[in-house]
Design a protein around this motif. Sequence first.
Motif, mmCIF file in Angstrom:
data_model
loop_
_atom_site.group_PDB
_atom_site.id
_atom_site.type_symbol
_atom_site.label_atom_id
_atom_site.label_comp_id
_atom_site.label_asym_id
_atom_site.label_seq_id
_atom_site.Cartn_x
_atom_site.Cartn_y
_atom_site.Cartn_z
ATOM 1 N N GLN A 226 0.831 -1.213 0.000
ATOM 2 C CA GLN A 226 0.000 0.000 0.000
ATOM 3 C C GLN A 226 0.860 1.255 0.000
ATOM 4 O O GLN A 226 0.559 2.226 -0.699
ATOM 5 C CB GLN A 226 -0.946 -0.010 1.195
ATOM 6 N N ALA A 227 1.927 1.248 0.770
ATOM 7 C CA ALA A 227 2.832 2.400 0.814
ATOM 8 C C ALA A 227 3.502 2.598 -0.548
ATOM 9 O O ALA A 227 3.637 3.733 -1.026
ATOM 10 C CB ALA A 227 3.876 2.217 1.901
ATOM 11 N N TYR A 228 3.907 1.493 -1.160
ATOM 12 C CA TYR A 228 4.542 1.557 -2.483
ATOM 13 C C TYR A 228 3.581 2.159 -3.510
ATOM 14 O O TYR A 228 3.937 3.069 -4.256
ATOM 15 C CB TYR A 228 4.976 0.145 -2.915
ATOM 16 N N MET A 229 2.342 1.666 -3.534
ATOM 17 C CA MET A 229 1.364 2.146 -4.500
ATOM 18 C C MET A 229 0.964 3.596 -4.212
ATOM 19 O O MET A 229 0.772 4.385 -5.137
ATOM 20 C CB MET A 229 0.138 1.234 -4.526
ATOM 21 N N SER A 230 0.854 3.952 -2.949
ATOM 22 C CA SER A 230 0.519 5.323 -2.595
ATOM 23 C C SER A 230 1.594 6.285 -3.096
ATOM 24 O O SER A 230 1.288 7.339 -3.676
ATOM 25 C CB SER A 230 0.353 5.454 -1.076
ATOM 26 N N SER A 231 2.841 5.920 -2.895
ATOM 27 C CA SER A 231 3.947 6.740 -3.370
ATOM 28 C C SER A 231 3.938 6.826 -4.896
ATOM 29 O O SER A 231 4.137 7.908 -5.469
ATOM 30 C CB SER A 231 5.271 6.158 -2.881
ATOM 31 N N ALA A 232 3.692 5.714 -5.561
ATOM 32 C CA ALA A 232 3.653 5.695 -7.030
ATOM 33 C C ALA A 232 2.539 6.594 -7.544
ATOM 34 O O ALA A 232 2.718 7.342 -8.517
ATOM 35 C CB ALA A 232 3.479 4.271 -7.534
ATOM 36 N N MET A 233 1.388 6.562 -6.902
ATOM 37 C CA MET A 233 0.257 7.393 -7.335
ATOM 38 C C MET A 233 0.554 8.880 -7.128
ATOM 39 O O MET A 233 0.165 9.715 -7.944
ATOM 40 C CB MET A 233 -1.027 7.008 -6.597
ATOM 41 N N GLN A 234 1.266 9.218 -6.049
ATOM 42 C CA GLN A 234 1.658 10.606 -5.828
ATOM 43 C C GLN A 234 2.621 11.080 -6.912
ATOM 44 O O GLN A 234 2.489 12.187 -7.436
ATOM 45 C CB GLN A 234 2.284 10.778 -4.449
ATOM 46 N N HIS A 235 3.600 10.216 -7.246
ATOM 47 C CA HIS A 235 4.548 10.559 -8.315
ATOM 48 C C HIS A 235 3.819 10.720 -9.650
ATOM 49 O O HIS A 235 4.102 11.642 -10.417
ATOM 50 C CB HIS A 235 5.647 9.503 -8.437
ATOM 51 N N ALA A 236 2.884 9.816 -9.928
ATOM 52 C CA ALA A 236 2.127 9.886 -11.184
ATOM 53 C C ALA A 236 1.326 11.176 -11.254
ATOM 54 O O ALA A 236 1.307 11.860 -12.285
ATOM 55 C CB ALA A 236 1.212 8.671 -11.317
#
Length: 145
Positions: free
Chosen positions: A56-66
């Motif tokens: 979840q942390a990985y995906m949350s960070s990826a979505m912020q970068h996107a």
Amino acid sequence: MFKRILLATDGSPASEHAARLAVDLARTHGAALTALYVVDPYPYSGVGEANPLGFQAYMSSAMQHASHAHGQVMALCEQEPRVPFHPRLSEDMGAAAGIVEAARQTEADLIVVGSHGRTGMARLMLGSVAAKVVAESPIPVLVAR
């Protein structure tokens, strides 16, 4: 000449330069621009099930970068004359494969990617997404440096 341009963006300085070129091309040709952000596959396969918070942390960070990368491109597209802008996200595949697949799905006429300009050992160890896209793409690819 171009009606649908696909821009691969990761928010890096190299992709910011590519974004400026892609938006200028879209303006010149009256084309729509799709900005693609590829989320690399979760690097710890099998661990996500045991530790869903890590995933979840990985995906949350990826979505912020996107979101940030898409926002940079959208700001360029909103300048006059405006360029039709379509954000897109790709998950569960490597960057090069995701870019080529998105180009196929959006029926893009051109792919624009940035290059970090790595050479020597760094390029050998890290590979080059831009080089892989050029090798795999059935449509023209503009590599911005």
